[in-house]
Design a protein around this motif. Structure first.
Motif, PDB file in Angstrom:
ATOM      1  N   UNK A  44       0.965  -1.110   0.116  1.00  0.00           N
ATOM      2  CA  UNK A  44       0.075   0.255   0.421  1.00  0.00           C
ATOM      3  C   UNK A  44       1.048   1.497  -0.369  1.00  0.00           C
ATOM      4  N   UNK A  45       2.122   1.197   1.182  1.00  0.00           N
ATOM      5  CA  UNK A  45       2.817   2.365   1.178  1.00  0.00           C
ATOM      6  C   UNK A  45       3.283   2.469  -0.170  1.00  0.00           C
ATOM      7  N   UNK A  96       3.742   1.072  14.827  1.00  0.00           N
ATOM      8  CA  UNK A  96       4.264  -0.231  13.309  1.00  0.00           C
ATOM      9  C   UNK A  96       3.983   0.251  12.211  1.00  0.00           C
ATOM     10  N   UNK A  97       2.583   0.303  12.243  1.00  0.00           N
ATOM     11  CA  UNK A  97       1.959   1.078  11.080  1.00  0.00           C
ATOM     12  C   UNK A  97       2.390   1.665   9.493  1.00  0.00           C
ATOM     13  N   UNK A  98       2.690   2.827  10.884  1.00  0.00           N
ATOM     14  CA  UNK A  98       3.694   3.339   9.951  1.00  0.00           C
ATOM     15  C   UNK A  98       5.282   3.280   9.785  1.00  0.00           C
ATOM     16  N   UNK A  99       5.589   2.522  10.588  1.00  0.00           N
ATOM     17  CA  UNK A  99       6.752   1.699   9.958  1.00  0.00           C
ATOM     18  C   UNK A  99       7.028   0.705   8.531  1.00  0.00           C
ATOM     19  N   UNK A 100       5.272  -0.042   9.277  1.00  0.00           N
ATOM     20  CA  UNK A 100       5.482  -0.436   7.750  1.00  0.00           C
ATOM     21  C   UNK A 100       5.150  -0.039   6.176  1.00  0.00           C
ATOM     22  N   UNK A 132       9.307   0.948   5.291  1.00  0.00           N
ATOM     23  CA  UNK A 132      10.385   0.485   5.125  1.00  0.00           C
ATOM     24  C   UNK A 132      10.043  -1.368   4.462  1.00  0.00           C
ATOM     25  N   UNK A 133       9.254  -1.268   4.022  1.00  0.00           N
ATOM     26  CA  UNK A 133       9.017  -3.300   3.937  1.00  0.00           C
ATOM     27  C   UNK A 133       9.047  -3.446   2.471  1.00  0.00           C
ATOM     28  N   UNK A 134       9.020  -1.820   1.804  1.00  0.00           N
ATOM     29  CA  UNK A 134       9.475  -2.463   0.800  1.00  0.00           C
ATOM     30  C   UNK A 134      11.006  -2.275   0.514  1.00  0.00           C
ATOM     31  N   UNK A 159      13.158   2.226  12.222  1.00  0.00           N
ATOM     32  CA  UNK A 159      11.893   2.417  12.295  1.00  0.00           C
ATOM     33  C   UNK A 159      11.198   1.188  13.580  1.00  0.00           C
ATOM     34  N   UNK A 160      11.177   0.352  11.823  1.00  0.00           N
ATOM     35  CA  UNK A 160      10.394  -1.391  13.216  1.00  0.00           C
ATOM     36  C   UNK A 160      11.036  -1.984  14.714  1.00  0.00           C
TER      37      UNK A 160
END
Length: 331
Positions: free
Chosen positions: A48-49, A110-114, A117-119, A188-189
């Protein structure tokens, strides 16, 4: 005759023991599967990010979907509706410390860091960093007595678990050390995990004050959505961000997956207890993260051998960190 009767009665408990063992095994498997919902949520929010081009926007959409679902669930029942409507009076009377309502900020982090940074990191590295932060936070919070009535001293084993968690994060992110900003993205996470150690205490206080765990979860989503929304509006107002909605339906499922994970853990803890539940859910999160990165490499980075090693180290660290400390009895 009596002797024969007592001898024949000895094997009787065996089937019950086997049945209990089989039930526990099934509950562990169910918890591992439920734990896999967390990396799925990370993958959805990470995608989504990428799609909307802004982690803040992605977090607002994810929290918004979860908040809508919670409003429907809470206000559909008269009992939980009454409990939710008591919150303003509880705030005015100071019945619940105001800081407990801010537990939703931990989930927001947590959701903001997802979304951010997940990508870049991949689901596996993200989850290792997040869980490592949570392990350290759990050890510290237990020592202070934040999340339990009994303080857990920081034993040598628990301290080793915390150090091992940091090593696991460093090992997992090592292939990306050369990438600019990779360490900052991993922080971040990790920082979100540190915050998450206090979240259960805040949630428990709100649940006790309102008489409902559902209302407590709803407050989490409301606070997180408001804070993230205000941040996004400020950024839009200053021209540093734009807001758009994705056209792919499954990108709206981040909040739903988070709610499903919370609900399943609340059900499974009754049959397993906190220690087994924690270990099994962490195993599900870590194994699920690896499987997601292997099966859907488009959500993040390729899986390296050190990522697998970091996963194993994080799982061992979680096991050590969850061991209760032996309290010295006063003489």
């Amino acid at each position: 005759m009596t002797k024969a009767t007592s001898t024949a009665a000895v094997p009787a408990p065996a089937p019950r023991k086997l049945a209990r063992g089989a039930t526990t095994a099934l509950l562990v498997v169910a918890t591992v599967l439920a734990g896999m919902l967390s990396p799925m949520q990370s993958a959805v929010n990470g995608a989504l990010g990428k799609a909307v081009g802004d982690g803040n926007s992605a977090a607002v959409i994810s929290f918004g979907s979860g908040l809508v679902l919670m409003i429907v669930v809470i206000f559909a029942r008269p009992s939980t509706r009454r409990q939710a409507l008591r919150i303003p009076s509880l705030i005015r009377s100071g019945g619940i410390g105001w800081w407990n309502y801010l537990a939703g900020l931990c989930g927001a982090a947590v959701v903001l860091s997802e979304g951010i940074s997940v990508g870049a990191l991949g689901v596996a590295v993200f989850q290792i960093a997040l869980i490592s932060g949570m392990i350290i936070s759990g050890v510290v919070c237990d020592r202070i007595g934040v999340t339990a009535t009994v303080q857990q001293p920081i034993s040598v084993a628990r301290a080793c678990g915390a150090v091992l968690a940091i090593i696991a994060t460093a090992v997992a992110i090592s292939p990306s050390f050369h990438v600019p900003g990779a360490i900052a993205l991993a922080v971040l996470p990790f920082a979100a995990g540190l915050l998450a150690g206090w979240q259960p205490a805040g949630n428990a206080a709100v649940a006790r004050g309102t008489g409902s765990v559902l209302v407590s979860i709803g407050v989490n989503f409301l606070v997180g959505f408001i804070v993230l929304g205000i941040g996004l509006l400020i950024r839009i107002g200053t021209g540093s961000a734009t807001f758009s909605l994705p056209g792919t339906w499954w990108m709206y499922l981040g909040g739903v997956l988070g709610l499903a994970s919370i609900a399943l853990m609340a059900l499974l803890v009754r049959g397993l207890g906190l220690l087994l539940l924690g270990l099994a859910s962490v195993a599900g999160q870590l194994v699920g993260s690896l499987l997601l990165d292997l099966a859907v490499p488009s959500v993040g980075q390729p899986v390296h051998l050190v990522t697998v090693l970091g996963t194993v180290l994080a799982l061992v660290a979680a096991g050590i960190g969850m061991l209760p400390s032996r309290r010295k009895e006063s003489s």
